[in-house]
Enzyme design. Sequence first.
Site, short mmCIF file in Angstrom:
data_model
loop_
_atom_site.label_atom_id
_atom_site.label_comp_id
_atom_site.label_asym_id
_atom_site.label_seq_id
_atom_site.Cartn_x
_atom_site.Cartn_y
_atom_site.Cartn_z
N ASP A 181 -0.47 -7.67 1.06
CA ASP A 181 0.25 -5.91 1.20
C ASP A 181 1.80 -6.22 0.84
OD1 ASP A 181 0.54 -3.53 1.81
OD2 ASP A 181 -0.14 -3.39 3.71
N SER A 208 5.25 2.00 8.11
CA SER A 208 4.37 1.23 7.06
C SER A 208 5.75 0.70 6.26
CB SER A 208 3.43 1.52 6.07
OG SER A 208 2.16 1.68 6.79
N SER A 212 2.48 -3.64 7.88
CA SER A 212 1.21 -3.63 6.99
C SER A 212 0.54 -2.56 7.51
CB SER A 212 0.31 -4.67 6.87
OG SER A 212 -0.76 -4.16 6.00
N GLY A 246 3.78 6.12 8.64
CA GLY A 246 5.18 6.36 8.14
C GLY A 246 6.09 5.09 8.53
N HIS A 295 0.92 -1.20 0.04
CA HIS A 295 0.25 0.17 0.04
C HIS A 295 0.89 1.18 -0.20
CE1 HIS A 295 0.62 -0.25 4.57
NE2 HIS A 295 0.59 1.07 4.43
#
Length: 398
Positions: free
Chosen positions: A265, A346, A362, A344, A233
């Site tokens: 993801d 992620s 994720s 951030g 994502h």
Amino acid sequence: MRKIGSWAKRGLFVVSPLALLLSMSVSAAGPADRDVAPKVREALQRDLGLSPPQLAQYLKVERLATSQQDVLATSGDGRFAGSWLERKPNGDYQMVVASTSIAPKRGMADVEFRNVRHSLGRLAESKAELDTLTERGAKVPKGVYGWFVDVRSNAVTVNVAPGAQFSAIDFVASSGADAETIRFQTMASAPRPLATLKGGSEYLSNDGSNYYYCSVGFAVTRQGDQGFATAGHCGNAGDRAFVAVNRRTVSQIGAFAASNFPNTDRAWVRVDNNHSLLPVVDGENQGDIPVYGSTEAPIGAAVCRSGRTTGLHCGTIEAKNVTVQYPGESVNGLTQVKVCAEGGDSGGSFITTPGQAQGVLSGGNYSCKGKQARLATSYFQPINPLLQAYGLTLKTSQ
């Protein structure tokens, strides 16, 4: 009534795992025997409340559980119900092995055999019914945040918002999942992807109009190219990736070579060869954490997460193959961890104490600030399926 002797003749699960465990040499665990990086040791003692002797005892049991989890899972006995690490009231850890058959009267040091109602196969079938429902296009009710096989509670746990249990019950009933295997767990804050709100170091993705902060997962290679694994994502295939030179200037380092979100993801960014990618995870100001491989850790094991926003935080694995319902999107196959994360983070790294890569962040549901950190749950995309999907090789420190 079946005689005990006939059980032994059939080679039941209650006998074979004990023999397997006794025949195993914990000292032959390979990379797990390496000294734990000082920063990881500090974070584990801080976040899990471990004294130095407790940390040493935990590491011993972690090696045992890690080396035996695959053997137990592939034993071929339909009564196996999962295994995990568990902390006892005195602060020590033990490996728990669950079975629907009669548990033996005696276990062994650091191992407890526990009798439960449902086999792992039966729980997996119930979860598959819920997954199939969404794969066929069924709409997940508002307030249903996801579901997973929870071996520790011997159930398929469905995470729901306060007040959403009745709609969740209807959703489960429509799936055909075995109601006896289902339990509902209230989650006060919804999980969400964290990229739009940046193992460890910061980068920015650009979709042609906006920049988004995310975190590097693990260094990888593919057919002579180098890059890093991260969350899907964070960007679509073809989106460019940058690093910040200063507050007003960014420099392109590469582009997303492949990306998948939702359903999974995962993504990887191909980085220009004039840049360097090291096989380590950022341990903040006290040294980097070497990456030695990607052996999957068991449920209950400690993992540490590194991200550009909140740095290094450690927690424990709660469940695997979790289906998470983000707003409008469903993601399957995630691992659930009791640890905080923020926007951030992620794409950032999850790594074990022996330096084994586990996955990339994720999403999550609480920040790392104050009391929220103790309530937080995060999810990571396992690294091995990501590597396999894109034909990547993990860069390691050996």
